[in-house]
Structures are given as C-alpha cells and as structure tokens.
Design a protein around this motif. Structure first.
Motif, PDB file in Angstrom:
ATOM      1  N   SER A 228       0.855  -1.380  -0.078  1.00  0.00           N
ATOM      2  CA  SER A 228      -0.108  -0.010  -0.104  1.00  0.00           C
ATOM      3  C   SER A 228       0.914   1.226   0.077  1.00  0.00           C
ATOM      4  O   SER A 228       2.015   1.230   0.531  1.00  0.00           O
ATOM      5  N   PHE A 229       0.304   2.189  -0.510  1.00  0.00           N
ATOM      6  CA  PHE A 229       1.084   3.417  -0.561  1.00  0.00           C
ATOM      7  C   PHE A 229       0.307   4.960  -0.536  1.00  0.00           C
ATOM      8  O   PHE A 229      -1.183   4.778  -0.861  1.00  0.00           O
ATOM      9  N   LYS A 230       0.999   5.968  -0.064  1.00  0.00           N
ATOM     10  CA  LYS A 230       0.078   7.134   0.218  1.00  0.00           C
ATOM     11  C   LYS A 230       0.853   8.222  -0.436  1.00  0.00           C
ATOM     12  O   LYS A 230       2.060   8.420  -0.173  1.00  0.00           O
ATOM     13  N   ASN A 231       0.066   9.271  -0.910  1.00  0.00           N
ATOM     14  CA  ASN A 231       0.873  10.658  -1.533  1.00  0.00           C
ATOM     15  C   ASN A 231       1.803  10.480  -2.595  1.00  0.00           C
ATOM     16  O   ASN A 231       2.678  11.101  -2.653  1.00  0.00           O
ATOM     17  N   PHE A 232       1.512   9.194  -3.374  1.00  0.00           N
ATOM     18  CA  PHE A 232       2.347   9.231  -4.628  1.00  0.00           C
ATOM     19  C   PHE A 232       1.577   9.251  -5.639  1.00  0.00           C
ATOM     20  O   PHE A 232       0.913   8.039  -5.980  1.00  0.00           O
ATOM     21  N   PRO A 233       1.511  10.127  -6.732  1.00  0.00           N
ATOM     22  CA  PRO A 233       0.554  10.096  -7.811  1.00  0.00           C
ATOM     23  C   PRO A 233       0.959   9.273  -9.144  1.00  0.00           C
ATOM     24  O   PRO A 233       0.026   9.121  -9.741  1.00  0.00           O
ATOM     25  N   PHE A 234       2.137   8.872  -9.002  1.00  0.00           N
ATOM     26  CA  PHE A 234       2.695   8.200 -10.267  1.00  0.00           C
ATOM     27  C   PHE A 234       2.901   6.720  -9.739  1.00  0.00           C
ATOM     28  O   PHE A 234       3.294   6.598  -8.738  1.00  0.00           O
ATOM     29  N   PHE A 235       3.132   5.722 -10.691  1.00  0.00           N
ATOM     30  CA  PHE A 235       3.323   4.429 -10.121  1.00  0.00           C
ATOM     31  C   PHE A 235       4.096   3.848 -11.570  1.00  0.00           C
ATOM     32  O   PHE A 235       3.592   3.852 -12.796  1.00  0.00           O
ATOM     33  N   GLY A 236       5.347   2.754 -11.067  1.00  0.00           N
ATOM     34  CA  GLY A 236       5.982   2.147 -11.818  1.00  0.00           C
ATOM     35  C   GLY A 236       5.926   0.748 -11.675  1.00  0.00           C
ATOM     36  O   GLY A 236       5.892   0.461 -10.366  1.00  0.00           O
ATOM     37  N   ILE A 237       5.721  -0.014 -12.816  1.00  0.00           N
ATOM     38  CA  ILE A 237       5.745  -1.730 -12.530  1.00  0.00           C
ATOM     39  C   ILE A 237       6.982  -2.211 -13.231  1.00  0.00           C
ATOM     40  O   ILE A 237       6.769  -1.726 -14.430  1.00  0.00           O
ATOM     41  N   TRP A 238       7.905  -2.858 -12.874  1.00  0.00           N
ATOM     42  CA  TRP A 238       9.169  -2.959 -13.682  1.00  0.00           C
ATOM     43  C   TRP A 238       9.806  -4.560 -13.121  1.00  0.00           C
ATOM     44  O   TRP A 238       9.668  -4.945 -12.048  1.00  0.00           O
ATOM     45  N   ALA A 239      10.405  -5.002 -13.831  1.00  0.00           N
ATOM     46  CA  ALA A 239      11.404  -6.003 -13.826  1.00  0.00           C
ATOM     47  C   ALA A 239      12.434  -6.102 -14.832  1.00  0.00           C
ATOM     48  O   ALA A 239      12.200  -5.896 -15.978  1.00  0.00           O
ATOM     49  N   ALA A 240      13.747  -6.514 -14.396  1.00  0.00           N
ATOM     50  CA  ALA A 240      14.671  -6.632 -15.318  1.00  0.00           C
ATOM     51  C   ALA A 240      14.637  -7.831 -16.125  1.00  0.00           C
ATOM     52  O   ALA A 240      13.581  -8.690 -15.905  1.00  0.00           O
ATOM     53  N   LYS A 241      15.110  -7.891 -17.522  1.00  0.00           N
ATOM     54  CA  LYS A 241      14.600  -8.784 -18.387  1.00  0.00           C
ATOM     55  C   LYS A 241      14.740 -10.337 -18.040  1.00  0.00           C
ATOM     56  O   LYS A 241      15.983 -10.691 -17.671  1.00  0.00           O
ATOM     57  N   ASP A 242      13.882 -11.058 -17.920  1.00  0.00           N
ATOM     58  CA  ASP A 242      13.873 -12.387 -17.569  1.00  0.00           C
ATOM     59  C   ASP A 242      14.330 -12.789 -16.117  1.00  0.00           C
ATOM     60  O   ASP A 242      14.483 -13.908 -15.946  1.00  0.00           O
ATOM     61  N   ALA A 243      14.162 -11.483 -15.224  1.00  0.00           N
ATOM     62  CA  ALA A 243      14.505 -11.820 -13.884  1.00  0.00           C
ATOM     63  C   ALA A 243      13.186 -12.025 -13.068  1.00  0.00           C
ATOM     64  O   ALA A 243      11.992 -11.837 -13.353  1.00  0.00           O
ATOM     65  N   ASP A 244      13.441 -12.848 -12.093  1.00  0.00           N
ATOM     66  CA  ASP A 244      12.296 -13.480 -11.194  1.00  0.00           C
ATOM     67  C   ASP A 244      11.958 -12.466  -9.973  1.00  0.00           C
ATOM     68  O   ASP A 244      11.976 -12.981  -8.980  1.00  0.00           O
ATOM     69  N   PHE A 245      11.596 -11.356 -10.364  1.00  0.00           N
ATOM     70  CA  PHE A 245      11.065 -10.375  -9.418  1.00  0.00           C
ATOM     71  C   PHE A 245      10.113  -9.590 -10.087  1.00  0.00           C
ATOM     72  O   PHE A 245      10.018  -9.706 -11.244  1.00  0.00           O
ATOM     73  N   VAL A 246       9.566  -8.679  -9.154  1.00  0.00           N
ATOM     74  CA  VAL A 246       8.661  -7.369  -9.698  1.00  0.00           C
ATOM     75  C   VAL A 246       8.799  -6.369  -8.850  1.00  0.00           C
ATOM     76  O   VAL A 246       8.978  -6.374  -7.699  1.00  0.00           O
ATOM     77  N   CYS A 247       9.051  -5.213  -9.211  1.00  0.00           N
ATOM     78  CA  CYS A 247       9.090  -4.107  -8.697  1.00  0.00           C
ATOM     79  C   CYS A 247       7.936  -3.362  -8.709  1.00  0.00           C
ATOM     80  O   CYS A 247       7.218  -3.066  -9.784  1.00  0.00           O
ATOM     81  N   LEU A 248       7.519  -2.708  -7.288  1.00  0.00           N
ATOM     82  CA  LEU A 248       6.055  -1.998  -7.278  1.00  0.00           C
ATOM     83  C   LEU A 248       6.690  -0.529  -6.562  1.00  0.00           C
ATOM     84  O   LEU A 248       7.322  -0.433  -5.801  1.00  0.00           O
ATOM     85  N   GLU A 249       6.457   0.535  -7.683  1.00  0.00           N
ATOM     86  CA  GLU A 249       7.280   1.663  -7.442  1.00  0.00           C
ATOM     87  C   GLU A 249       6.447   2.762  -7.309  1.00  0.00           C
ATOM     88  O   GLU A 249       6.017   3.550  -8.475  1.00  0.00           O
ATOM     89  N   PRO A 250       5.938   3.516  -6.167  1.00  0.00           N
ATOM     90  CA  PRO A 250       5.297   4.581  -5.892  1.00  0.00           C
ATOM     91  C   PRO A 250       6.213   5.980  -6.335  1.00  0.00           C
ATOM     92  O   PRO A 250       7.376   5.789  -5.784  1.00  0.00           O
ATOM     93  N   TRP A 251       5.778   6.636  -6.844  1.00  0.00           N
ATOM     94  CA  TRP A 251       6.659   8.017  -7.252  1.00  0.00           C
ATOM     95  C   TRP A 251       5.998   9.104  -7.112  1.00  0.00           C
ATOM     96  O   TRP A 251       4.539   9.309  -7.507  1.00  0.00           O
TER      97      TRP A 251
END
Length: 288
Positions: A228-251
């Motif tokens: 969960s996140f507060k006061n971040f109007p932008f958001f990114g979802i990312w992972a490096a190529k073929d890597a077994d993770f996911v980034c959840l990025e409030p900005w």
C-alpha cells in the motif's frame, strides 16, 4: 548492515542508499525481497531522489544554468546517517553537501523512517526545505519483491491484484524518457498476470492509477504481500529482463517526456516545496 526485528519479520538495511536489502518471515524463513543478483539487477530497493527516472540528455536547467544527474538521482549512492530508535524503528537521514550542490543547487533534508509493526514493514519519506528559496524535487520508491520460481512454480503463476477496478493505461519508455504513446491492459478480476515479456520494453508507467494497494500473489501457494502507498501520484511496475522479481514503485515525480524543454520548474511531477515546509509520503508491505 543494520537490522530491525520483531516476532514476525527481520529486515536488513545498508547505510549506502538507506536501502532495504532483505525482508524475511522468521517463522518459515521466507524471503520477500529480491536477492540483488547482479546478473540481472544488482539492487534491492533503491531510494530515488532528487529525481525519478531519466533526464533528457542527462541534463536539466535551473536559473539559466545546466546541471547533470544520472537516472533516479544520487541518493541511492550516498551514505545516509542512521539512527536506530528501537529494535523495530530505524531512521536514515541525508542532507545536502558540497558534492550534491554541484549537481543539484538546493539545500535539503531527506529522512526515511522504517518501522516494523506485526507482519508489516512501513517506510515513510520526509523531505524538508531548510533554505530561503523553493526546493524543487521528486522522490520515489523502487522495492523489488521476489517471485520464487522452482520446479513447482513458474513466473507466470504470479499475478498482481489491484484493490480498485482498473484498466491500466501505461506510457511507453523510449531511451529512458516517457513517450506520448500509451497502451492499455484490461484486467480480469482486478488481476494483472505476470510475464517476463511485460517488461521487455522497460517499466509500465502509470499516471492515472486508482488503486492504493497492490497485492503480489500466486496460484500455487498462499504466500504473498499487500503493498500500500500514500501521496504518490505516479506508479511504475518493472522487472529486469527475464528476472524473477517485480518492482512496485510509487513515485512523486516521473522521468522527462520525450519533448520536455529540460527546465526543472517545468518538469512533470516536480514538487515545489516552499521554505520551511515538509513533504511526506509512505508505503507499507504486509507479508503473509
């Protein structure tokens, strides 16, 4: 390394970048954070400041002077001052110095407070302006959560579940800059199935996300997180190529657009903080 610990979780942090580097469930020894494998991406949860994303030609202009910053700024490469309040609360602080003023002409104070409460780790950001002029900045989070892959579970067994009805409209990235071109992903049951191909063209950049909580789950076991996140109007979802993770990025801020004029005061998402004022934002990850 500095550690926080309670009966449920143990978290590890580095002074460099005030970076969370491990988050473990003590009862079953489950690691929730990415391993930092440099073959894919050698970071864990970098702090993005004083910009988020890339600058056009790595350059911005302020008061008719050119300055240069790398993608996501310099905070992730600076040593923060730690202050361990208790076994479950840790505060990191970073202030301007001679080196930062050469590339970013603003006095500032950036503070991160990490707190363990039950099975939840929370992180709050406070940006303070100690100067007599406005402070222009962006700040963002970049935690990478592991997706355990083995003989019984594949990356495609994982999905992100949003807490509100969404049709994801995302901006595409071209040479580290935000393109005008968008694409949409229709969700079924508020779920986004994960696939490595989702991130082959870089992050999904979301400017109109309705949800304020995203869960990472899978179809093979009951482990996962609520983020969960507060006061971040932008958001990114990312992972490096073929890597077994996911980034959840409030900005609080975003990379330059492809036609940006490079003037900092015109940068999309830039926050203008008056003298003596503070800005705060936060995220929290509940582990189960």
């Amino acid at each position: 390394m500095i550690f926080l610990e309670n009966e449920y979780l143990k978290a590890s942090f580095a002074i460099k970048g005030a970076e969370l580097q491990s988050l473990k469930n003590k009862k079953n020894n489950t690691e929730y954070l990415w391993s930092g494998n440099p073959d894919y991406w050698g970071k864990f949860s970098p702090v993005l400041f004083p910009i988020v994303g890339g600058l056009k030609q790595h350059t911005y202009y302020y008061k008719n002077k050119a300055y240069h910053l790398p993608r996501h700024g310099f905070a992730r490469d600076k040593n923060f001052e730690p202050n361990q309040i208790s076994s479950t609360t840790l505060v990191f602080s970073l202030k301007h110095d001679e080196e930062t003023l050469k590339v970013y002409p603003f006095p500032f104070e950036l503070q991160l407070r990490y707190t363990l409460t039950g099975a939840t780790l929370s992180c709050s950001y406070t940006v303070s302006n100690p100067a007599e002029d406005n402070l222009l900045f962006s700040v963002g989070a970049h935690p990478a959560f592991t997706t355990e892959v083995n003989a019984d579970i594949a990356y495609t067994d994982y999905f992100l579940q949003f807490n509100k009805e969404e049709t994801l409209t995302y901006h595409k990235i071209r040479e580290d800059l935000v393109d005008h071109q968008t694409a949409t992903i229709a969700l079924s049951g508020r779920k986004l199935p994960l696939a490595h191909e989702l991130f082959y063209d870089d992050a999904l950049i979301l400017k109109t996300l309705k949800s304020d909580c995203i869960s990472l789950r899978n179809y093979k076991n009951t482990r996962g997180i609520h983020f969960s996140f507060k006061n971040f109007p932008f958001f990114g979802i990312w992972a490096a190529k073929d890597a077994d993770f996911v980034c959840l990025e409030p900005w609080q801020g975003i990379a330059d657009g492809i036609d940006h004029n490079q003037h900092l005061e015109h940068k999309e998402g830039i926050t203008v903080l008056p003298p003596g004022r503070q800005w705060t934002g936060s995220w929290a990850v509940e582990c189960f």
